[in-house]
Design a protein around this motif. Structure first.
Motif, PDB file in Angstrom:
ATOM      1  N   THR A 115       0.843  -1.193   0.000  1.00  0.00           N
ATOM      2  CA  THR A 115       0.000   0.000   0.000  1.00  0.00           C
ATOM      3  C   THR A 115       0.876   1.239   0.000  1.00  0.00           C
ATOM      4  OG1 THR A 115      -1.692  -1.158   1.272  1.00  0.00           O
ATOM      5  CG2 THR A 115      -1.809   1.241   1.238  1.00  0.00           C
ATOM      6  N   PHE A 116       0.564   2.163  -0.880  1.00  0.00           N
ATOM      7  CA  PHE A 116       1.290   3.429  -0.947  1.00  0.00           C
ATOM      8  C   PHE A 116       0.386   4.553  -0.443  1.00  0.00           C
ATOM      9  CE2 PHE A 116       3.032   0.654  -4.210  1.00  0.00           C
ATOM     10  CZ  PHE A 116       4.379   0.687  -3.884  1.00  0.00           C
ATOM     11  N   ILE A 117       0.963   5.456   0.342  1.00  0.00           N
ATOM     12  CA  ILE A 117       0.210   6.543   0.966  1.00  0.00           C
ATOM     13  C   ILE A 117       0.849   7.874   0.596  1.00  0.00           C
ATOM     14  CG2 ILE A 117      -0.621   7.487   3.160  1.00  0.00           C
ATOM     15  CD1 ILE A 117      -0.112   4.691   4.360  1.00  0.00           C
ATOM     16  N   TRP A 118       0.040   8.823   0.135  1.00  0.00           N
ATOM     17  CA  TRP A 118       0.521  10.168  -0.186  1.00  0.00           C
ATOM     18  C   TRP A 118      -0.288  11.187   0.612  1.00  0.00           C
ATOM     19  CZ3 TRP A 118      -0.441   6.488  -3.943  1.00  0.00           C
ATOM     20  CH2 TRP A 118       0.659   6.072  -4.690  1.00  0.00           C
ATOM     21  N   LYS A 119       0.381  11.984   1.381  1.00  0.00           N
ATOM     22  CA  LYS A 119      -0.285  13.012   2.181  1.00  0.00           C
ATOM     23  C   LYS A 119      -0.807  14.129   1.285  1.00  0.00           C
ATOM     24  CE  LYS A 119      -1.343  15.450   5.879  1.00  0.00           C
ATOM     25  NZ  LYS A 119      -2.479  15.063   6.741  1.00  0.00           N
ATOM     26  N   ILE A 120      -2.078  14.487   1.459  1.00  0.00           N
ATOM     27  CA  ILE A 120      -2.649  15.634   0.752  1.00  0.00           C
ATOM     28  C   ILE A 120      -2.431  16.855   1.644  1.00  0.00           C
ATOM     29  CG2 ILE A 120      -4.746  16.638  -0.209  1.00  0.00           C
ATOM     30  CD1 ILE A 120      -5.731  13.793  -0.737  1.00  0.00           C
ATOM     31  N   SER A 121      -1.664  17.795   1.169  1.00  0.00           N
ATOM     32  CA  SER A 121      -1.163  18.913   1.983  1.00  0.00           C
ATOM     33  C   SER A 121      -2.257  19.627   2.769  1.00  0.00           C
ATOM     34  CB  SER A 121      -0.461  19.933   1.083  1.00  0.00           C
ATOM     35  OG  SER A 121       0.641  19.329   0.442  1.00  0.00           O
ATOM     36  N   ASP A 122      -1.931  19.903   4.044  1.00  0.00           N
ATOM     37  CA  ASP A 122      -2.782  20.713   4.926  1.00  0.00           C
ATOM     38  C   ASP A 122      -4.196  20.159   5.100  1.00  0.00           C
ATOM     39  OD1 ASP A 122      -0.654  22.533   5.214  1.00  0.00           O
ATOM     40  OD2 ASP A 122      -1.256  23.565   3.380  1.00  0.00           O
ATOM     41  N   THR A 123      -4.342  18.854   4.981  1.00  0.00           N
ATOM     42  CA  THR A 123      -5.644  18.222   5.206  1.00  0.00           C
ATOM     43  C   THR A 123      -5.447  16.956   6.037  1.00  0.00           C
ATOM     44  OG1 THR A 123      -5.632  16.730   3.296  1.00  0.00           O
ATOM     45  CG2 THR A 123      -6.360  19.004   2.905  1.00  0.00           C
ATOM     46  N   ARG A 124      -6.554  16.350   6.427  1.00  0.00           N
ATOM     47  CA  ARG A 124      -6.520  15.061   7.116  1.00  0.00           C
ATOM     48  C   ARG A 124      -6.585  13.894   6.138  1.00  0.00           C
ATOM     49  NH1 ARG A 124      -8.106  14.614  12.634  1.00  0.00           N
ATOM     50  NH2 ARG A 124      -8.230  16.636  13.678  1.00  0.00           N
ATOM     51  N   TRP A 125      -6.561  14.201   4.842  1.00  0.00           N
ATOM     52  CA  TRP A 125      -6.726  13.172   3.816  1.00  0.00           C
ATOM     53  C   TRP A 125      -5.397  12.691   3.269  1.00  0.00           C
ATOM     54  CZ3 TRP A 125     -11.439  11.097   2.871  1.00  0.00           C
ATOM     55  CH2 TRP A 125     -12.562  11.832   3.295  1.00  0.00           C
ATOM     56  N   ASN A 126      -5.347  11.391   2.968  1.00  0.00           N
ATOM     57  CA  ASN A 126      -4.222  10.784   2.261  1.00  0.00           C
ATOM     58  C   ASN A 126      -4.751  10.069   1.024  1.00  0.00           C
ATOM     59  OD1 ASN A 126      -2.403  11.452   4.355  1.00  0.00           O
ATOM     60  ND2 ASN A 126      -2.903   9.570   5.455  1.00  0.00           N
ATOM     61  N   ALA A 127      -3.991  10.140  -0.071  1.00  0.00           N
ATOM     62  CA  ALA A 127      -4.263   9.252  -1.195  1.00  0.00           C
ATOM     63  C   ALA A 127      -3.773   7.861  -0.795  1.00  0.00           C
ATOM     64  CB  ALA A 127      -3.549   9.746  -2.442  1.00  0.00           C
ATOM     65  N   TYR A 128      -4.494   6.828  -1.223  1.00  0.00           N
ATOM     66  CA  TYR A 128      -4.278   5.492  -0.681  1.00  0.00           C
ATOM     67  C   TYR A 128      -4.412   4.475  -1.813  1.00  0.00           C
ATOM     68  CZ  TYR A 128      -4.761   1.980   3.127  1.00  0.00           C
ATOM     69  OH  TYR A 128      -4.584   0.947   4.015  1.00  0.00           O
ATOM     70  N   LEU A 129      -3.396   3.646  -2.042  1.00  0.00           N
ATOM     71  CA  LEU A 129      -3.426   2.690  -3.150  1.00  0.00           C
ATOM     72  C   LEU A 129      -2.910   1.330  -2.697  1.00  0.00           C
ATOM     73  CD1 LEU A 129      -3.725   1.988  -6.186  1.00  0.00           C
ATOM     74  CD2 LEU A 129      -1.356   2.758  -6.462  1.00  0.00           C
ATOM     75  N   ASP A 130      -3.787   0.320  -2.788  1.00  0.00           N
ATOM     76  CA  ASP A 130      -3.405  -1.078  -2.545  1.00  0.00           C
ATOM     77  C   ASP A 130      -3.168  -1.774  -3.877  1.00  0.00           C
ATOM     78  OD1 ASP A 130      -3.666  -1.091   0.214  1.00  0.00           O
ATOM     79  OD2 ASP A 130      -5.769  -1.664   0.159  1.00  0.00           O
ATOM     80  N   ALA A 131      -2.145  -2.607  -3.937  1.00  0.00           N
ATOM     81  CA  ALA A 131      -1.918  -3.446  -5.116  1.00  0.00           C
ATOM     82  C   ALA A 131      -1.237  -4.724  -4.656  1.00  0.00           C
ATOM     83  CB  ALA A 131      -1.058  -2.719  -6.144  1.00  0.00           C
ATOM     84  N   GLY A 132      -1.573  -5.847  -5.312  1.00  0.00           N
ATOM     85  CA  GLY A 132      -0.919  -7.074  -4.905  1.00  0.00           C
ATOM     86  C   GLY A 132      -1.526  -8.313  -5.520  1.00  0.00           C
ATOM     87  N   LEU A 133      -1.256  -9.426  -4.864  1.00  0.00           N
ATOM     88  CA  LEU A 133      -1.624 -10.748  -5.342  1.00  0.00           C
ATOM     89  C   LEU A 133      -2.581 -11.400  -4.352  1.00  0.00           C
ATOM     90  CD1 LEU A 133      -0.928 -13.080  -7.420  1.00  0.00           C
ATOM     91  CD2 LEU A 133       0.823 -13.793  -5.758  1.00  0.00           C
TER      92      LEU A 133
END
Length: 202
Positions: free
Chosen positions: A102-120
């Motif tokens: 899972t990769f997480i990217w912080k969205i600046s100045d918010t409580r939100w993160n972009a969130y991506l799961d990938a796998g098998l």
């Protein structure tokens, strides 16, 4: 004396390594609810089954490192199938074991993160509902292999809890059917979940 010095330095190095690992990784636990549209496609559309909606719970444990990635292992109960021309449900119930990054990217100045799961995913069949569609008998393999991808958002409630909102797609990579026709499951849906992140290091 030399052996004592060597043992001393080994202990110091291992202690340093352990403290570094502890500082970098934290345990995280995730509970998700998936609402999925089952889509069964074959090489010849005459063998396709009608779409079917299903619900699938999932539990995950993972290690989050440096607040940007999670490596996790889960367990998920999942029905895969469709409906025949008589509106009868055909398919199989699997116990899935997803392995994810899972990769997480912080969205600046918010409580939100972009969130991506990938796998098998690997699945073991627990039960099946066989039957006929347009004169053809349907049986499903006892093992499932698939790739999954789930982009979405994560909302930080506090230092321990986050809510997860994701899209969901899986593609089967082995044949779904034990019959002469080649078929695979495509699953589309949404995931709603909550994630608990331990504040202390492991």
């Amino acid at each position: 004396m030399i052996h004592l010095l060597i043992n001393f330095f080994i202990v110091i190095i291992l202690s340093s390594f352990t403290s570094d690992v502890n500082a970098q990784f934290r345990l995280t636990y995730i509970a998700k609810n998936s609402f999925i549209l089952q889509n069964y496609k074959t090489d010849n559309p005459i063998y396709d089954l009608g779409n079917h909606f299903s619900y699938s719970p999932e539990l995950v444990i993972g290690l989050q490192g440096a607040d940007i990635a999670i490596f996790s292992f889960g367990i998920q109960y999942h029905f895969m199938g469709g409906k025949n021309s008589s509106n009868q449900k055909l398919g199989a119930n699997y116990l899935l074991f997803p392995l994810s990054t899972t990769f997480i990217w912080k969205i600046s100045d918010t409580r939100w993160n972009a969130y991506l799961d990938a796998g098998l995913q690997y699945g073991y069949q627990l039960a099946s509902q066989t039957g006929e569609n347009k004169g053809f008998s349907y049986e499903f393999h006892s093992h499932y292999w698939g790739l999954h991808l789930s982009p979405g958002l994560e909302y930080t409630l506090n230092s321990k809890f986050r809510f997860i909102f994701q899209g969901y797609y899986t593609l089967q990579i082995n044949d779904a059917s034990k019959n002469f026709f080649i078929g695979k499951f495509h699953n589309y849906g949404i995931k709603l979940g909550i994630r608990y992140l331990k504040e202390k290091s492991i």
